[in-house]
Design an enzyme around this catalytic site. Sequence first.
Site, PDB file in Angstrom:
ATOM      1  N   PHE A   1       0.872  -1.178   0.000  1.00 58.51           N
ATOM      2  CA  PHE A   1       0.000   0.000   0.000  1.00 58.51           C
ATOM      3  C   PHE A   1       0.907   1.225   0.000  1.00 58.51           C
ATOM      4  O   PHE A   1       1.598   1.483   0.992  1.00 58.51           O
ATOM      5  CB  PHE A   1      -0.862  -0.051   1.262  1.00 58.51           C
ATOM      6  CG  PHE A   1      -1.827   1.078   1.467  1.00 58.51           C
ATOM      7  CD1 PHE A   1      -3.085   1.046   0.880  1.00 58.51           C
ATOM      8  CD2 PHE A   1      -1.502   2.157   2.287  1.00 58.51           C
ATOM      9  CE1 PHE A   1      -4.004   2.075   1.101  1.00 58.51           C
ATOM     10  CE2 PHE A   1      -2.402   3.185   2.507  1.00 58.51           C
ATOM     11  CZ  PHE A   1      -3.657   3.138   1.916  1.00 58.51           C
TER      12      PHE A   1
ATOM     13  N   GLU B   1       0.773   3.666  10.171  1.00 61.49           N
ATOM     14  CA  GLU B   1      -0.692   3.790  10.033  1.00 61.49           C
ATOM     15  C   GLU B   1      -1.238   4.902  10.949  1.00 61.49           C
ATOM     16  O   GLU B   1      -2.292   4.764  11.556  1.00 61.49           O
ATOM     17  CB  GLU B   1      -1.381   2.447  10.273  1.00 61.49           C
ATOM     18  CG  GLU B   1      -1.053   1.478   9.152  1.00 61.49           C
ATOM     19  CD  GLU B   1      -2.054   0.359   8.964  1.00 61.49           C
ATOM     20  OE1 GLU B   1      -3.225   0.547   9.316  1.00 61.49           O
ATOM     21  OE2 GLU B   1      -1.642  -0.672   8.432  1.00 61.49           O
TER      22      GLU B   1
END
Length: 393
Positions: free
Chosen positions: A135, A375
């Site tokens: 990602f 994150e």
Amino acid sequence: MPTLAETIHPAASPLTVLSDEEKMFQSTIRRFARERIGPHVREMDEASVFRKDLLHEMFELGLMGIEIPEEYGGQGGNFFQAVLAVEALAAVDPSAAVIVDVQNTIANNVIIRWGNEDQKRRYLPKLASETVASFGLSEAGAGSDAFSLATRAVQHGDHYLITGRKLWITNAAEAGLYLLFANANPEAGYRGITCFLVERNFPGFQVGKKEDKLGIRASSTCELILDECRVPAGNVLGEVGKGYKIAIETLNEGRIAIGAQMAGLAQGALDHAIAYSKQRQQFGKAIADFQGVQFELAQMATDVEAARLLVYNGARMRDAGLPFVTEAAMAKYFASQIAESTASRAVEIFGGVGFTKDYPVEKLYRDAKIGRIYEGTSNMQKLTIAKQILGER
Ligand SMILES: Cc1cc2nc3c(=O)[nH]c(=O)nc-3n(C[C@H](O)[C@H](O)[C@H](O)COP(=O)(O)OP(=O)(O)OC[C@H]3O[C@@H](n4cnc5c(N)ncnc54)[C@H](O)[C@@H]3O)c2cc1C
């Protein structure tokens, strides 16, 4: 008027009580982690490489396609199962856990949720069986402020040319597919951000430098270099300009799984500390007999249980289709905090040997640090929580 008994929801059950299916799933992964990954953890940490044979076994076990529907070759499981897998792996090796985490709770989920039928047919069977995914959102100048990204996508007929650099991309060394964010309409600001499915062999794409890290060393973290990388227009995921929405919503879910990684890591550190405290003798008895050590273990166990409850609650809320943004931020924030403190306490319970690489707690202590960074840093989680509890102001 309903009776009191009728008002009690019959389906309400304790959060940590697992169904038979969940228990079986968890015990299979725990055994795999202990027996197959465990013997290689130290060597992989030192070499900064995750073994290919173990990656292959993770695909064989179905661990890389937990939520992919069976019609696309996956396990047809739910988010809670993915969280159980990440937690169980992290107790043995947080690097293995993050590989599974990014594949399932980020990459696969983005395609399941936002991909069109053609994209699902082209990519999901591969992701369930052989292809690792990454990602790619962060850049050197765009971390917490992710949507200030400078990577650009310019359309030329039936394809886009993407130019820019991505930094810190997990799984990048092993991946064959990259979910990559670029701005296709910079005048529109963040509303130009678009998600592309980029294959490793697309012209103009290159995996750059691999980072030499403090922890989770067996998980690769690399730069991605795109020099007019040619991506077919059919590989735009979702709509052009909706990349920011895909990223936000995906990371909201992903945070619960990072919470699971951290809760699992803390459980691993606690298990090692309990075993060692029963075996290590000082002053003629096991150190577990000293109240000072018992109190440390009691604090660690309480912290781990609290983190697990936050994580399981967030995951079950997500599967129930309830709003979970605050709970996800709390789970990640708290679990990463207690992972650090629990691993640190475990090192102390081991005494001098805890500070060496001969025992596993030193590595868990190093691995714990990342929980407060990726994150969304702890500050970013606190901003999310504060925004939710204060409301619009
Ligand atoms: C091992 C690893 C793996 C990663 N994997 C991926 C990946 O797979 N894909 C991906 O896209 N990215 C990935 N990242 C990137 C990661 O998400 C970012 O590092 C993270 O979001 C922080 O961004 P930054 O490093 O630029 O720090 P910065 O944003 O520069 O933050 C530095 C400090 O400033 C604080 N700060 C910044 N803004 C504020 C504010 N508004 N209020 C209060 N404090 C603030 C932060 O909390 C932090 O303490 C990874 C990073 C690492 C280290």
